[in-house]
Design an enzyme around this catalytic site. Sequence first.
Site, mmCIF file in Angstrom:
data_model
loop_
_atom_site.group_PDB
_atom_site.id
_atom_site.type_symbol
_atom_site.label_atom_id
_atom_site.label_comp_id
_atom_site.label_asym_id
_atom_site.label_seq_id
_atom_site.Cartn_x
_atom_site.Cartn_y
_atom_site.Cartn_z
ATOM 1 N N THR A 109 0.797 -1.184 -0.080
ATOM 2 C CA THR A 109 0.146 -0.114 -0.041
ATOM 3 C C THR A 109 0.961 1.273 0.209
ATOM 4 O O THR A 109 2.067 0.953 0.360
ATOM 5 C CB THR A 109 -0.968 -0.079 1.381
ATOM 6 O OG1 THR A 109 -1.788 -1.079 1.179
ATOM 7 C CG2 THR A 109 -1.482 1.304 1.622
ATOM 8 N N SER B 45 -11.204 -2.067 6.137
ATOM 9 C CA SER B 45 -9.647 -1.600 5.796
ATOM 10 C C SER B 45 -9.165 -1.252 7.173
ATOM 11 O O SER B 45 -9.659 -0.851 8.185
ATOM 12 C CB SER B 45 -9.641 -0.347 5.094
ATOM 13 O OG SER B 45 -8.296 0.195 5.077
HETATM 14 O O1 DON Z 1 -6.996 -1.606 3.612
HETATM 15 C C1 DON Z 1 -6.467 -2.282 4.007
HETATM 16 O O2 DON Z 1 -6.334 -2.466 5.108
HETATM 17 C C2 DON Z 1 -5.509 -3.225 3.298
HETATM 18 N N1 DON Z 1 -5.895 -3.571 1.870
HETATM 19 C C3 DON Z 1 -4.142 -2.551 3.301
HETATM 20 C C4 DON Z 1 -3.172 -3.253 2.528
HETATM 21 C C5 DON Z 1 -1.688 -2.853 2.820
HETATM 22 O O3 DON Z 1 -1.420 -2.002 3.481
HETATM 23 C C6 DON Z 1 -0.594 -3.638 2.221
HETATM 24 N N2 DON Z 1 0.734 -2.988 2.693
HETATM 25 N N3 DON Z 1 1.689 -3.458 3.034
#
Ligand code: DON
Length: 561
Positions: free
Chosen positions: A369, A440
């Site tokens: 992310t 999320s």
């Molecule tokens: O929205 C969420 O919590 C996840 N889809 C976030 C994914 C994420 O942070 C991946 N990173 N390392």
Amino acid sequence: MNQRIVRLFLLFSMLFAAACQHAPGPATQPQTVPAAIAIADAYGAQVASAVLDAGGTAVDAAVAVAFSLAVTYPEAGNLGGGGFMLTWMDGQGAFLDYREVAPAAATRDMYLDAQGQVVDNLSLTGYKAVAVPGTVAGMSEAHRRYGRLPWKELLAPAIELADQGFVVPSLLAVNLQEELPRLAAIPGFLHYFGGLRNGEIFRQPELAATLRRIQAEGAAGFYQGETASLIVDEMRRGGGLVTAADLSGYRPVWREPLLASWRGYQVLSAPPPSSGGIAVLQLLKLRDLLAEDFRGLAHNSPQYVHLTAEMEKRVYADRAEYLGDPAFIDIPVALLVADDYIARRAAGIDRRAISAPGSVHPGLEPHDTTHFSIVDRWGNAVSNTYTLNTGFGSGVVVGGAGFLLNNEMDDFSVKPGQPNYYGVVGSAANEVQPGKRMLSSMTPTILLEDGRVKMVLGSPGGSTIITSVYQTIVNVLDFGMSAADAVAATRFHHQLLPADLVTFSPSRPLPSGTIQALAKRGYRVQPHDWEFGDVQLILRDAEDWQAASDPRGRGEARVLH
Ligand code: DON
């Protein structure tokens, strides 16, 4: 590499200078402070600097950065994903939810086989993992409300980077290698991204054409017309669920930011469908209720880690039970962050021993992310986290359009009690339903002091985002760390399940004395499976800013005097 970047950005500066001559009048607030940025890669940092130098607002810079990271940070920067943008503009907080939604054809048990067992990887990799993307609609809406420079100019840097190419940073090449075993079999993935090589120029002509359609037509250049047809064709080829109607029906949502007073600061953070704001507020308040217990404890000492893990157990239990999309379930947000409720939760914390996971229930009756933090010269701020979910998302690339689609469906609870990729469990509150936003952990956050921005931060890391954000705030405010030290410090994580497991940053382990002492108390203490967190932090220090990009990533922070 440097010469190439200089050439590109001279061009951007000229474009922006021209744009400014036609921009509407100056923002109403007096110029107070220099601008500052903390962005997950150097190209994004360069784009943000150019936009701010040209008189753009923090939101203008955010929009340009979001599109440029979609080119240079394909693990997470995106057109085919979604996210959250928290803003503080002209003295008002706002929260734009451009999270993906489940396609209309999605069903509760779509990831289970005939025996009711979860089918491995179905929600994570390939076509069925894809939810309806929100990013382009989100950027268009943020710009409509708060943009000052013309939309077309904000797309120009991304188009240039896609057309002319950029030099691949080593961490991008490493991340690709790590994800290849999962993604190489997906038709198209290697065709589009197999050519990424450390230190070499990578061009994306089809992505440039997609960006041009968005430049010319706004969100309609993505959700309708040629781009939408290409997405639907790709879905048909691989058995994905996203349809033309899903795309044309997608809308981002303005929500009230979660807002609470804490130690004289106003904390603004992410409301549902994120769990992040509620969780960080619970942690901050729990910490103050345990102030006596924390007093004098050294940073990351055994008792410090134990108390924090006890707090986190309770926070993640609530997350699993109560949180999901507020359009589908009633979420007792006010109750979950109420002082008397948090006081009851604090009372259950065992100061010495580990509370068994089974004994921690919800109290009321988880890699890639990217986050960026931007403050403009008028003191406005953007805290934006967006994602494809795991690195390179579902691996599905839209043929002819050159961008990756998310695997956000894995953030639903595909079966009660079944951990998702990040090991977090859920209940009916977060089951799959058509048109629903999946829960999320993304936690874009802004702290205000006397109505002025004090801190802007956020991070990737799935379920560890919450602990990264919380620990960074505390590193600054309780341990007096500089922005650079606060983001670099060792972080640790506990999330109720797996039982008694405390993980820490692999590259920056907890002190060995802490690890041994925690093990004696019954914890299993291990390096986290991946280098969790890439915190982007801006911090006001008297009248100036400190900006820091986590050394675990490839980002860059600047104060633009
Ligand atoms: O929205 C969420 O919590 C996840 N889809 C976030 C994914 C994420 O942070 C991946 N990173 N390392």
